[in-house]
Design a protein around this motif. Structure first.
Motif, mmCIF file in Angstrom:
data_model
loop_
_atom_site.group_PDB
_atom_site.id
_atom_site.type_symbol
_atom_site.label_atom_id
_atom_site.label_comp_id
_atom_site.label_asym_id
_atom_site.label_seq_id
_atom_site.Cartn_x
_atom_site.Cartn_y
_atom_site.Cartn_z
ATOM 1 N N LEU A 123 34.486 -53.372 -27.392
ATOM 2 C CA LEU A 123 34.776 -52.321 -28.367
ATOM 3 C C LEU A 123 35.500 -51.150 -27.724
ATOM 4 O O LEU A 123 36.373 -50.528 -28.343
ATOM 5 C CB LEU A 123 33.475 -51.851 -29.025
ATOM 6 C CG LEU A 123 32.749 -52.897 -29.881
ATOM 7 C CD1 LEU A 123 31.448 -52.322 -30.438
ATOM 8 C CD2 LEU A 123 33.631 -53.386 -31.017
ATOM 9 N N ARG A 127 39.264 -49.853 -28.778
ATOM 10 C CA ARG A 127 39.639 -48.468 -29.061
ATOM 11 C C ARG A 127 40.825 -48.032 -28.206
ATOM 12 O O ARG A 127 41.695 -47.283 -28.667
ATOM 13 C CB ARG A 127 38.442 -47.555 -28.836
ATOM 14 C CG ARG A 127 37.369 -47.652 -29.921
ATOM 15 C CD ARG A 127 36.302 -46.599 -29.750
ATOM 16 N NE ARG A 127 35.451 -46.893 -28.599
ATOM 17 C CZ ARG A 127 34.320 -47.569 -28.674
ATOM 18 N NH1 ARG A 127 33.916 -48.044 -29.846
ATOM 19 N NH2 ARG A 127 33.587 -47.783 -27.588
ATOM 20 N N GLN A 601 36.473 -54.519 -35.270
ATOM 21 C CA GLN A 601 35.267 -53.973 -34.648
ATOM 22 C C GLN A 601 34.011 -54.474 -35.351
ATOM 23 O O GLN A 601 33.066 -54.929 -34.695
ATOM 24 C CB GLN A 601 35.304 -52.438 -34.683
ATOM 25 C CG GLN A 601 36.251 -51.809 -33.669
ATOM 26 C CD GLN A 601 36.276 -50.301 -33.794
ATOM 27 O OE1 GLN A 601 36.156 -49.738 -34.885
ATOM 28 N NE2 GLN A 601 36.424 -49.626 -32.678
#
Length: 636
Positions: A123, A127, A601
């Motif tokens: 994750l 990002r 996500q």
């Protein structure tokens, strides 16, 4: 240190079932999906599915795991309407990772701890890979009266072709996009403000149209036709919206109307609410089409047995009647007569409901020239409530004068009698003013394709909606997955080196680092399987060739100096291959493929949560974990 909870690998039935179920859905991964027919043995009917979610919905759950998977996908689709295939694939791949860990004697607690660390690494990498854009980059120009007539979006094939020429701009920052666009036109100048200045209004509108078209094309995933419809719906909303600030695509005010019998080229988007009426309701429509109608809104079913979600019957109640032995059908008839009398007293001509109406109720309403329109979204009811002054109710018996709205009109949207008399009648329901509702008319001469067309439309519409809402995109075509693999492998290498450099007395820490390294490598292996499966499904590459290409790209990538956008697209628009392995001509331009940030996500999170839940259920229920370990188990 927690005691190691080990069990024979074959005892983990849930993980095996989850892995097997995910494998049956591999054909739905990637831009070139395979259709599947699902046949009902009891009724003999069949359904054509082209997505993971639709397949699971059409299958009857045979065990608790099937029901758990079904509910997980339903919850994901309810919000995102895309990404279920990725969710199921990774759930299966990471189930295999957990099984491999169990074979190597790694405890459930350590597996959950290591894989939790792995998902956080992924994750964080996601990002870092995101491409953010300013909302004003995609706003439709309505500031200049000279360009007002040309401010609507156009996603014709020409617009898509021109937009693809700017495909390389999207992975750059917004400033770089503006700079490249400025160099291309030679007429634009950008000042330090939110809007373009000292430019021709036509040029400003053109650039902004390309920005939206490019984002839409990057998210179309080989569904260009239905993505055109989604952007046209956004364009109609933008044209009706008086707010000049950036407003995301309002997906709640979009509805679909599936029309069988016309070719797919007839699909279009129109302003307003378009519904299909069956034969028994057509005569009611012709009776009401010249009148101003009173409307009632019911959020639920229009039937005697309907109860709202969460309703609980009081215990110990007894019904006492003057006439004993009244049957259920008689009670239904009594309820129908009571509701019809109420509607007639209120002067209601039109009822819009989110559920379905019982057959007896529809027949009585048609007899009294009352039109019932079923299966509408609550957002549609809410829009009619705002424009007509009506109040939605849960039960028809709750209707009163303050709940009834006025000013509704019916009109024939298009006369299709020349095509086929058996076609349902498309009718427009309007309130006379500018409505914010938009209807996508989806047509096909093959009835079994209608559901798949509707699925693809909603997937494209929601991808565009989430992109404009998040103001962010994620490099697609395997680039983000490869970037995550690099980070997982880097952390796994660090854990191995940490184990080697540790002192002999730190045996517990050494074992933990080793187990973490193993699980991170297995998670990376699952992501690699996902990329290679997408490449294989394109029909251009074998599994060996696909894996060789991915491995080669991973070996040459420096995780310290690049991000996901630095990777080549492993799955291109027209062919599945690595960019570096084929010398493309200068005229052949590669279309940049992107995904949604929030969707990916959540799909990855839910996939791992599903694996953890099945893993712990297997360990604590199926395999009979020692009761002394219950306090040490890591709960979700």
């Amino acid at each position: 240190m927690l005691k190691s909870v080990t069990a024979k690998e074959h005892q983990y039935v849930g993980l095996h079932k989850l892995s097997a179920l995910a494998r049956t859905l591999h054909s739905f991964i990637g831009p070139q999906k395979s259709y599947k027919f699902i046949r009902d043995d009891r009724s003999g009917e069949s359904a054509l599915t082209c997505s993971c979610f639709c397949t699971i919905q059409n299958l009857d759950p045979t065990c608790a795991l099937d029901q758990l998977v079904r509910e997980t996908l339903q919850e994901h689709e309810k919000i995102y309407h895309t990404g279920s295939g990725c969710l199921m694939f990774l759930a299966g791949a990471w189930s295999n990772a957990a099984l491999h860990g169990l074979r190597q004697g790694i405890s459930i607690t350590q597996i959950i701890s290591a894989m939790s660390e792995g998902i956080e690494i992924c994750l964080d990498a996601i990002r870092k890979s995101a491409v953010f854009f300013n909302g004003n980059d995609v706003i439709l120009s309505r500031r200049s009266t000279a360009a007002a007539h040309s401010s609507r979006l156009s996603l014709s094939k020409k617009a898509f072709s021109e937009a693809s020429n700017m495909s390389s701009n999207l992975q750059a920052t917004p400033a770089k996009v503006y700079q490249q666009a400025q160099n291309g036109s030679g007429h634009r100048q950008i000042k330090l403000s939110r809007y373009f200045c000292e430019t021709k209004s036509e040029m400003v509108s053109q650039f902004e149209t390309y920005s939206v078209a490019h984002i839409a094309e990057a998210l179309s995933h080989r569904c260009d036709n239905v993505m055109e419809l989604a952007v046209e719906a956004m364009q109609i909303q933008s044209r009706n919206n008086q707010d000049i600030s950036f407003v995301p695509f309002d997906i709640t005010k979009v509805m679909t109307c599936v029309l069988f019998g016309l070719p797919e080229d007839c699909s279009c988007v129109v302003q307003g609410c378009i519904v299909l009426l069956a034969d028994e309701k057509v005569s009611v429509f012709h009776h009401l089409k010249t009148k101003h109608l009173k409307v009632a809104l019911v959020n639920g079913d229009l039937s005697h047995n309907y109860r709202h979600l969460g309703f609980k019957r009081p215990a110990g109640m007894q019904h006492v009647r003057d006439q004993p032995g009244v049957s259920g059908s008689s009670r239904e008839e009594e309820w129908v007569k009571k509701v019809v009398k109420l509607l007639l007293d209120l002067g209601v001509n039109l009822i819009l409901i989110t559920g379905v109406a019982c057959k007896v109720m529809v027949q009585h309403c048609c007899r009294h020239q009352i039109l019932v329109v079923e299966k509408l979204n609550f957002s549609v009811l809410r829009n009619f409530a705002q424009s007509t002054g009506s109040v939605p109710v849960t039960y028809a018996s709750q209707l009163g004068h303050h709940c009834v709205g006025t000013g509704v009109q019916l009109a024939l949207w298009r006369d299709l009698s020349c095509h086929d008399r058996k076609l349902l009648l498309p009718v427009s329901i309007s309130t006379g003013g500018n409505t914010e509702l938009v209807t996508a008319i989806l047509t096909s001469s093959v009835q079994c394709k209608l559901e798949s067309l509707e699925d693809r439309f909603w997937a494209c519409a929601y991808r565009l909606h989430h992109a404009l809402k998040d103001r962010a995109l994620l490099p697609g075509a395997g680039r983000t997955e490869m970037f995550c693999i690099c980070h997982l492998q880097k952390q796994a290498k660090y854990c191995r080196e940490k184990r080697t450099d540790s002192v002999p007395t730190a045996a517990a820490g050494t074992a933990t680092a080793l187990h973490t390294s193993v699980m991170l490598e297995l998670m990376a292996e699952g992501l690699m399987d996902y990329i290679t499966t997408v490449m294989i499904n394109s029909g251009k590459l074998s599994k060996v060739k696909a894996r060789t290409i991915v491995s080669g790209q991973l070996q040459t990538f420096d995780v310290h100096k690049g991000n996901a956008a630095k990777f080549p697209q492993l799955v291109l628009r027209n062919e599945a291959t690595a960019v570096s392995s084929v010398k493309t001509t200068e005229c052949a331009q590669t279309v940049e493929v992107y995904d949604n940030l929030c969707v990916k996500q959540e799909a990855w999170r839910k996939a791992l949560d599903l694996v953890f839940l099945v893993l712990q259920t297997d360990g604590e229920v199926v395999s009979g974990v020692d009761q002394k370990m219950e306090t040490d188990a890591m709960m979700l």
